[in-house]
Design a protein around this motif. Structure first.
Motif, PDB file in Angstrom:
ATOM      1  N   ASN A  97       0.840  -1.199   0.000  1.00 27.89           N
ATOM      2  CA  ASN A  97       0.000   0.000   0.000  1.00 27.89           C
ATOM      3  C   ASN A  97       0.875   1.249   0.000  1.00 27.89           C
ATOM      4  O   ASN A  97       1.957   1.277   0.600  1.00 27.89           O
ATOM      5  CB  ASN A  97      -0.915   0.045   1.226  1.00 27.89           C
ATOM      6  N   VAL A  98       0.357   2.294  -0.678  1.00 27.92           N
ATOM      7  CA  VAL A  98       1.011   3.606  -0.717  1.00 27.92           C
ATOM      8  C   VAL A  98      -0.043   4.659  -0.383  1.00 27.92           C
ATOM      9  O   VAL A  98      -1.169   4.582  -0.888  1.00 27.92           O
ATOM     10  CB  VAL A  98       1.607   3.899  -2.111  1.00 27.92           C
ATOM     11  N   ASN A  99       0.313   5.647   0.415  1.00 27.52           N
ATOM     12  CA  ASN A  99      -0.650   6.702   0.733  1.00 27.52           C
ATOM     13  C   ASN A  99       0.065   8.019   0.997  1.00 27.52           C
ATOM     14  O   ASN A  99       0.869   8.127   1.919  1.00 27.52           O
ATOM     15  CB  ASN A  99      -1.491   6.339   1.953  1.00 27.52           C
ATOM     16  N   LEU A 135       4.370  10.528   3.186  1.00 23.78           N
ATOM     17  CA  LEU A 135       4.218   9.333   2.367  1.00 23.78           C
ATOM     18  C   LEU A 135       4.359   8.110   3.256  1.00 23.78           C
ATOM     19  O   LEU A 135       5.386   7.917   3.909  1.00 23.78           O
ATOM     20  CB  LEU A 135       5.279   9.280   1.275  1.00 23.78           C
ATOM     21  N   GLU A 136       3.316   7.316   3.309  1.00 23.81           N
ATOM     22  CA  GLU A 136       3.345   6.071   4.074  1.00 23.81           C
ATOM     23  C   GLU A 136       3.351   4.906   3.083  1.00 23.81           C
ATOM     24  O   GLU A 136       2.459   4.785   2.251  1.00 23.81           O
ATOM     25  CB  GLU A 136       2.125   5.972   4.984  1.00 23.81           C
ATOM     26  N   ILE A 137       4.397   4.037   3.214  1.00 21.77           N
ATOM     27  CA  ILE A 137       4.520   2.853   2.357  1.00 21.77           C
ATOM     28  C   ILE A 137       4.476   1.614   3.234  1.00 21.77           C
ATOM     29  O   ILE A 137       5.221   1.507   4.226  1.00 21.77           O
ATOM     30  CB  ILE A 137       5.826   2.889   1.559  1.00 21.77           C
ATOM     31  N   THR A 138       3.598   0.717   2.907  1.00 23.42           N
ATOM     32  CA  THR A 138       3.482  -0.555   3.623  1.00 23.42           C
ATOM     33  C   THR A 138       3.947  -1.676   2.707  1.00 23.42           C
ATOM     34  O   THR A 138       3.461  -1.817   1.578  1.00 23.42           O
ATOM     35  CB  THR A 138       2.029  -0.808   4.063  1.00 23.42           C
ATOM     36  N   SER A 139       4.901  -2.465   3.211  1.00 25.13           N
ATOM     37  CA  SER A 139       5.432  -3.565   2.410  1.00 25.13           C
ATOM     38  C   SER A 139       4.522  -4.781   2.511  1.00 25.13           C
ATOM     39  O   SER A 139       3.607  -4.841   3.342  1.00 25.13           O
ATOM     40  CB  SER A 139       6.843  -3.922   2.892  1.00 25.13           C
ATOM     41  N   ARG A 140       4.820  -5.799   1.679  1.00 22.02           N
ATOM     42  CA  ARG A 140       4.016  -7.005   1.666  1.00 22.02           C
ATOM     43  C   ARG A 140       4.072  -7.745   3.008  1.00 22.02           C
ATOM     44  O   ARG A 140       3.119  -8.430   3.386  1.00 22.02           O
ATOM     45  CB  ARG A 140       4.522  -7.945   0.560  1.00 22.02           C
TER      46      ARG A 140
END
Length: 826
Positions: A97-99, A135-140
């Motif tokens: 996810n990217v936000n 910017l929030e990045i969530t990895s798998r």
């Protein structure tokens, strides 16, 4: 042993045969890393400062990521209105996810906020302002990384290179912009009318575009149906005035001398008035919709209704309207007004010139109502006038027709004295503000008499604020005339902006209220003087003109302004209101009657009109280049009866005397002459917010040896941002010095954006709500020709390149767009 060998072949140890539930070493490692990330608050990214310059922030060798932000065309900060791109990058690993989210500053709309590359348009700001984004990045595997970037937004700037002077036969705009010709003289507005031949043989101009395109408004149209959509920037209605005609080009061999042929006269009449035409943008290209059911021509023959205090007055009674409540048509429509309830105001300017008045008429009138002779003289309709274009000389094929006879205002002594048997009162039916509902082609336009009768140039509303009575500002375009405002009796209700009966809303706000005229004082203050019967000498005891009632005051607005001592101005033309501040600007085009010292019919210089000079090669004395005055209402309210004022800018060539003529310090990038059209960008987009862009258009004869007429963009300041200045006018053996109040020199906040083709006037301007398309009118190109076979311009055909020398020019509407799709000018 043999059983095991049958189950498992030789594998060199690369197969897992442990089926137990004991803890795996990889699980222990993942758990440890996840805890480590949490303890470090997920910071494992590189932040790139805005517009370059990498800054390492918590770089983690085990999971490197990067976040960057860029803005097109800038290296350090971004001006309001520019596009900004936020870019996040992932060096390795898989993203779930990217936000992007905004954490500080004026709110913006993020496009593609759930993707690594997001964008927004920098909002309007009054001073440098920081916007922050995360910017929030969530990895798998559930790891979360946060990082932020800051964008500095500065106030809007004029982001184009000024167009140089030009005498070419094209519309010239800055690099990066495109011009599209949209709607030309003679273009048909339904599918049953043939395309224009443009050779003088075209007929039925009641179903074609008229001539001399002028004031104009764009109204957003709902994607389906015929209702307003103020947010629609790809489909709308253009409503525009057709002020006058270039008679030479309308007929195959030019006009026939009097007595005029009926066919020629009706064509000329129909070429006046107003167009309502649907326009649409498809695949980036604008075109008018030829067969739209909303298309409409309003001409001098279209039925009209009167409303307000003058409705039914004896002065409006004619053979066509014996009760004085109706009339026919509107003529010489110059500037306009766009109402908050989605109607259009068209304004009757030089209507007086169309009327014939035979010698002896004054004698007949003196036996009935001698006041009418005073009134007609004050509006310039003196005895001996034949009337523009000789329409009254036509012998109609229908002997009962009054289409041509109505333009003869001569009173017939043997007919009824109340005016119901001839057209002696026809001039009093003109000089009004006319309201049109563009969304209802079957509606009858209404003449709003509460706003007074004069050479109406335009009528623009002040800011519409709930609970406050709105004001409507007007100029009377003639030498030494006045500036007016009308304040409605009814406070504004925002719900009326979406009312379905739009003309009824006009009844509510435009039929009852107070009309004022402006008086400018030497100390930079001013008063709005009420034009109310029974007050300040506006009564039957007035020795110059005895007023009978309020209707009489409104019919004879100029005489009422005289009685109150209003300030004579240098041809007040368009008015425009800054949507952010509420300050009102008015163009004062020029004045050949302004002399250093008053004598006879000449007017001497004063603080609000301080210049009289000679601008060579002309030998004429006067304010040749005009200026733009502005005022700020007391307490910034439209209800005010006092104001402060200064001059925003004085028109002048850059080479003229900087001490007494080029007072605004204009240079080759922004010098201009004879300001006329005036308009502020819409508050629905960034160009009309905080520090709005103001557009200035010229109608000039004093500077045309150097350049064709032009349009400039400005970001003006505020009333009082400059100071006082002593100006000495010396000409014709007379000299006078006055002190004026002048705004801060415009400098780079004023630039030439457009230069038109040969012998044209630039006039009429409006835009789509998003500000990415600006509509402009080009009026009477090539007007100085002496023969239709030898036109002095071939525009708009010349816009595409070489055009045949015999092609006739046509007044036209153009649309200007920025090639990158951005907001025009910034």
């Amino acid at each position: 042993m043999s059983d095991i060998e049958n189950l498992v072949a030789y594998d060199d140890g690369d197969i897992d045969t442990n089926r137990s539930t004991n803890t795996h070493m990889s699980d222990l490692i993942a758990t440890r890393l996840s805890r480590r990330q949490t303890l470090r608050h997920g910071v494992s990214a590189m932040t790139t400062a805005l517009f370059g310059g990498a800054l390492l922030a918590g770089c983690d060798d085990e999971n490197p990521q990067a976040v960057t932000a860029t803005a097109a065309g800038s290296t350090a900060s971004v001006a309001a209105g520019r596009a900004v791109t936020l870019t996040g990058t992932v060096a390795s690993g898989q993203v779930a996810n990217v936000n992007w989210s905004q954490t500080a500053g004026p709110s913006v709309t993020l496009t593609n906020a759930n993707q690594l590359v997001a964008s927004f348009r920098a909002p309007a700001v009054a001073t440098a302002t920081q916007l922050a984004f995360n910017l929030e990045i969530t990895s798998r595997d559930g790891l979360v990384t946060n990082n932020s970037v800051t964008v500095t937004v500065t106030p809007i700037t004029l982001d184009f290179t000024a167009v140089p002077h030009s005498l070419a036969d094209v519309v010239t705009v800055p690099s990066g912009y495109s011009v599209t010709v949209l709607y030309r003289l003679g273009d048909p507005i339904n599918g049953n009318v043939a395309a224009a031949a443009n050779n003088g043989t075209d007929t039925n101009y009641a179903q074609r575009a008229g001539d001399h395109h002028d004031g104009m408004s764009y109204f957003g149209l709902a994607a389906s149906g015929s209702n307003p959509d103020p947010t629609n920037s790809t489909r709308g209605l253009l409503v525009l005035n057709h002020e006058n005609i270039t008679q030479l080009y309308l007929h195959a061999n030019g006009p026939t001398a009097s007595p005029r042929p009926e066919s020629e006269a009706i064509k000329e009449i129909e070429c006046h008035g107003v167009s309502v035409v649907e326009v649409a943008r498809s695949n980036g290209q604008w075109a008018y919709v030829r067969s739209s059911s909303l298309n409409r021509r309003i001409t001098p023959n279209t039925p009209m209704a009167f409303s307000g205090p003058v409705k039914g007055s004896a002065w409006l009674k004619t053979a066509y309207s014996p009760d004085g409540t109706g009339g026919r048509g509107t003529i010489n429509n110059c500037a306009n007004g766009t109402m908050a309830w989605n109607t259009y105001l068209t304004n009757e300017e030089n209507w007086a010139g169309y009327f014939r008045r035979n010698n002896g008429d004054a004698t007949v009138r003196s036996t009935i109502d001698a006041k009418q002779n005073v009134s007609l003289a004050r509006y310039g309709i003196r005895e001996g006038r034949s009337g523009n274009y000789g329409w009254t000389t036509v012998t109609p094929s229908d002997s009962s027709s009054t289409v041509f006879r109505r333009w003869n205002a001569t009173a017939t002594a043997t007919l009824a004295t109340d005016g119901t048997a001839d057209f002696r009162n026809e001039p009093f039916q003109f000089g009004w503000v006319v309201e049109i509902d563009p969304f209802n082609p079957n509606s009858t336009p209404r003449k709003r008499t509460a706003l007074g009768r004069m050479n109406h140039e335009g009528c623009q509303s002040g800011r519409m604020i709930a609970g406050v009575r709105p004001a409507f500002y007007m100029g009377d375009d003639a030498q030494n005339e006045y500036i007016y405002k009308f304040v409605s009796a009814t406070p504004w209700s925002a719900s009326d902006a979406s009312a379905s009966d739009r003309l009824a809303v006009g009844d509510k706000y435009l039929d009852n209220g107070t009309l004022y005229v402006a008086k400018f004082n030497a100390d930079g203050t001013g008063q709005w003087l009420p034009l109310v019967y029974g007050q300040n000498g506006l009564s039957s005891s007035n020795s110059v003109y005895p007023f009978a009632d309020q209707a009489d005051v409104l019919i004879n607005t100029r005489l009422a302004g005289d009685a109150l001592g209003a300030t004579k101005m240098d041809r007040p033309e368009w008015t425009a209101v800054n949507p952010a501040t509420g300050e009102m600007y008015c163009t004062l085009t020029n004045n050949s009657s302004r002399k250093p010292v008053a004598s006879g019919s000449n007017t001497g210089v004063d603080w609000a009109n301080p210049r009289s000079y000679v601008d060579a090669p002309s030998t004429s004395v006067g304010n040749r280049n005009g200026h733009i005055i502005r005022l700020r209402e007391a307490n910034d309210t439209t209800e005010a009866t006092s104001f402060t004022w200064d001059v925003y800018a004085f028109g002048a060539g850059a080479d003229l005397d900087p001490t007494n003529i080029n007072l605004s310090g204009l240079d080759a990038t922004n010098d201009f002459s004879s300001p006329d059209g005036l308009w502020f960008s819409l508050p629905s987009n960034v160009a009309g917010q905080q520090t709005p862009v103001m557009w200035i258009q010229t109608d000039d004869g004093a500077f045309t040896d150097v350049t064709n007429c032009m349009m400039l963009a400005a970001i003006p300041g505020r009333v009082g941002d400059g100071g006082t200045r002593s100006v000495t006018s010396s000409a014709g053996g007379a000299s006078a010095t006055v002190t004026t109040r002048i705004g801060k020199a415009p400098g780079v906040t004023l630039k030439r954006f457009l230069v038109g083709p040969k012998q044209c006037e630039i006039t009429g301007i409006h835009s789509t709500p998003d500000g990415t398309s600006v509509f402009i009118n080009i009026q009477h190109p090539g007007e100085d020709a002496s023969s239709p076979a030898a036109p002095t311009s071939n525009w708009p055909d010349s816009q595409a390149g070489n055009a045949a020398a015999t092609i006739r020019p046509r007044s036209s509407t153009i649309v200007i767009t920025k090639n990158d799709g951005g907001v025009v000018a910034i």
